[in-house]
Enzyme design. Structure first.
Site, PDB file in Angstrom:
ATOM      1  N   ASP A   1       0.872  -1.191   0.000  1.00 49.02           N
ATOM      2  CA  ASP A   1       0.000   0.000   0.000  1.00 49.02           C
ATOM      3  C   ASP A   1       0.905   1.237   0.000  1.00 49.02           C
ATOM      4  O   ASP A   1       0.901   2.019   0.935  1.00 49.02           O
ATOM      5  CB  ASP A   1      -0.953  -0.011   1.203  1.00 49.02           C
ATOM      6  CG  ASP A   1      -0.226  -0.037   2.545  1.00 49.02           C
ATOM      7  OD1 ASP A   1       0.942  -0.470   2.583  1.00 49.02           O
ATOM      8  OD2 ASP A   1      -0.814   0.402   3.557  1.00 49.02           O
TER       9      ASP A   1
ATOM     10  N   ASP B   1       6.846   1.382   2.169  1.00 44.98           N
ATOM     11  CA  ASP B   1       6.656   0.396   1.085  1.00 44.98           C
ATOM     12  C   ASP B   1       7.617   0.720  -0.058  1.00 44.98           C
ATOM     13  O   ASP B   1       8.142  -0.174  -0.724  1.00 44.98           O
ATOM     14  CB  ASP B   1       5.236   0.463   0.518  1.00 44.98           C
ATOM     15  CG  ASP B   1       4.161   0.355   1.571  1.00 44.98           C
ATOM     16  OD1 ASP B   1       3.501  -0.678   1.638  1.00 44.98           O
ATOM     17  OD2 ASP B   1       3.997   1.326   2.327  1.00 44.98           O
TER      18      ASP B   1
ATOM     19  N   VAL C   1       3.008  -6.228   2.639  1.00 44.26           N
ATOM     20  CA  VAL C   1       3.393  -5.131   3.532  1.00 44.26           C
ATOM     21  C   VAL C   1       2.298  -4.056   3.621  1.00 44.26           C
ATOM     22  O   VAL C   1       2.584  -2.897   3.909  1.00 44.26           O
ATOM     23  CB  VAL C   1       4.766  -4.548   3.119  1.00 44.26           C
ATOM     24  CG1 VAL C   1       5.863  -5.586   3.298  1.00 44.26           C
ATOM     25  CG2 VAL C   1       4.752  -4.038   1.682  1.00 44.26           C
TER      26      VAL C   1
ATOM     27  N   HIS D   1       9.420   0.236   8.036  1.00 44.61           N
ATOM     28  CA  HIS D   1       8.965  -1.107   8.404  1.00 44.61           C
ATOM     29  C   HIS D   1       9.076  -2.129   7.278  1.00 44.61           C
ATOM     30  O   HIS D   1       9.641  -3.219   7.433  1.00 44.61           O
ATOM     31  CB  HIS D   1       7.496  -1.060   8.833  1.00 44.61           C
ATOM     32  CG  HIS D   1       7.123   0.086   9.700  1.00 44.61           C
ATOM     33  ND1 HIS D   1       7.371   0.111  11.044  1.00 44.61           N
ATOM     34  CD2 HIS D   1       6.493   1.266   9.406  1.00 44.61           C
ATOM     35  CE1 HIS D   1       6.914   1.249  11.562  1.00 44.61           C
ATOM     36  NE2 HIS D   1       6.378   1.964  10.592  1.00 44.61           N
ATOM     37  N   ASP D   2       8.463  -1.765   6.132  1.00 44.04           N
ATOM     38  CA  ASP D   2       8.268  -2.754   5.071  1.00 44.04           C
ATOM     39  C   ASP D   2       9.584  -3.218   4.456  1.00 44.04           C
ATOM     40  O   ASP D   2       9.714  -4.364   4.006  1.00 44.04           O
ATOM     41  CB  ASP D   2       7.363  -2.162   3.981  1.00 44.04           C
ATOM     42  CG  ASP D   2       5.999  -1.783   4.527  1.00 44.04           C
ATOM     43  OD1 ASP D   2       5.665  -2.232   5.645  1.00 44.04           O
ATOM     44  OD2 ASP D   2       5.272  -1.047   3.847  1.00 44.04           O
TER      45      ASP D   2
HETATM   46  O1  RIB Z   1       2.106   0.042  10.540  1.00 45.74           O
HETATM   47  C1  RIB Z   1       3.060   0.201   9.552  1.00 45.74           C
HETATM   48  C2  RIB Z   1       2.557  -0.360   8.255  1.00 45.74           C
HETATM   49  O2  RIB Z   1       1.368   0.337   7.861  1.00 45.74           O
HETATM   50  C3  RIB Z   1       3.519  -0.185   7.105  1.00 45.74           C
HETATM   51  O3  RIB Z   1       3.378  -1.271   6.211  1.00 45.74           O
HETATM   52  C4  RIB Z   1       3.039   1.098   6.481  1.00 45.74           C
HETATM   53  O4  RIB Z   1       3.447   1.215   5.143  1.00 45.74           O
HETATM   54  C5  RIB Z   1       1.544   0.950   6.601  1.00 45.74           C
HETATM   55  O5  RIB Z   1       1.057   0.111   5.576  1.00 45.74           O
HETATM   56 CA    CA Z   2       2.851  -0.677   3.894  1.00 44.29          CA
END
Ligand code: RIB
Ligand code: CA
Length: 320
Positions: A14, A19, A123, A240-241
């Site tokens: 997303d 991402d 992700v 994160h991703d």
């Molecule tokens: O909580 C973090 C996640 O939520 C990540 O994947 C960010 O891109 C959103 O999708």
């Molecule tokens: Ca994401």
């Protein structure tokens, strides 16, 4: 399982600024063969996640990776809380558009006809995967491994109990965690241990590669947002991703523990929580350990890993 030399990968995302870094890792690492990207609504509406994906790939001069637009909302209801800051990436408009086929049909067709296992990095909300699993349950056997960025044990973001990707479509996450796929889960507890700072972004930009310049166009805003509104230890911002995709090729970026993971669907305050059961075996006799959960991340190793990818784009070492 022995990993193939170059592993066929689909990223379901997303896009969003983290991402985006995951896409660059997936497209540029020599041990990964990014065969397609599927998009889903989450961080922002499906039109924006899809456009952001196309922008990132084109701006980083990554060609030959088709993008399939997927679900525009969760299995039930609507996305009612978003990340809370603008997510459209400040990159040039792309010349390409998404493929005509829907992402869920693409996943079903591709997995059905796959002769070797395909790796998926999911992700964003798990809506596309849940729809594909429901449409053709047999495809789960074609997934070699499934890396999911989502959930939190002690750390959450969108609510006091839940992480955004799972919160935005808990029913879909429930379908996926019960499907019997080999899951590696990357919760916020691990991703928050490996933030990226402005200094790192500046050093990457010095390399002048298309991927580094692309990242430098939107990461400063992400870092500013985290540092001013939700600071993490060590400064900067988690991406994160990208940790989830990076650990596909360098598992030492994290430390895993096997656990039973279930999704809370009913709680008024806890809906969307990943309930990660880490109790000793004696209490877990009838619960499958259905995931490996990343409980720690090696920040220095991850930053070196990203630096190498950004610096090496175009050299024989990363092209793939
Ligand atoms: O909580 C973090 C996640 O939520 C990540 O994947 C960010 O891109 C959103 O999708
Ligand atoms: Ca994401």
């Amino acid at each position: 399982m022995e990993r193939p030399v170059s592993e066929d990968l689909i990223i379901d995302c997303d896009t969003g600024s983290d991402d985006a870094i995951a896409l660059l890792v997936g497209a540029l690492h020599r041990d990964l063969n990014l065969i397609a990207v599927t998009t889903v609504a989450g961080n922002c509406p499906i039109e924006v996640t899809t456009l952001n994906t196309l922008k990132v790939l084109e701006s980083a001069q990554i060609s030959g990776v088709p993008v399939y637009r997927g679900a525009d909302g969760p299995l039930i209801g609507q996305i009612d809380r978003t990340a809370g800051w603008p997510q459209d990436l400040d990159l040039p408009e792309p010349s390409k558009t998404a493929e005509p086929q829907h992402a869920v049909d693409f996943l079903v067709d591709t997995l059905t006809s796959a002769e070797t296992p395909i790796t998926i990095a999911a992700v964003g909300p798990l809506t596309n995967l849940a729809l594909a699993f429901r449409m053709r349950p047999g495809i789960v056997s074609k997934i070699g491994r499934l890396a999911i960025m989502g959930g939190g044990i002690a750390v959450t973001n969108i609510s006091a109990s839940a992480e955004a990707n799972i919160f935005w479509d808990p029913e879909a996450a429930d379908v996926v965690f019960r499907a019997g796929v080999p899951i590696d889960l990357f919760p916020l507890d691990a991703t928050h241990m490996a933030p990226v700072t402005s200094d790192h972004v500046a050093r990457w930009a010095e390399a002048g590669t298309p991927a580094a310049l692309t990242a430098a166009a939107f990461l400063p805003e992400r870092i500013h947002m985290y540092e001013s509104r939700m600071p993490v230890e060590g400064g900067g911002a988690p991406v994160h991703d990208a940790l989830a995709v990076g650990a596909l090729v360098d598992p030492d970026l994290v430390r895993f523990e096997r656990a039973n993971v279930e999704i809370e669907l009913d709680g008024t305050l806890t809906r969307g929580r990943t309930v990660v059961d880490q109790r000793p075996h004696i209490f877990l006799a009838d619960q499958p350990k259905n995931a490996r959960v990343a409980v720690w991340a090696d920040r220095e190793r991850f930053l070196d890993f990203l630096t190498e990818i950004f610096h090496a784009q175009g050299s024989a070492d990363t092209d793939g």
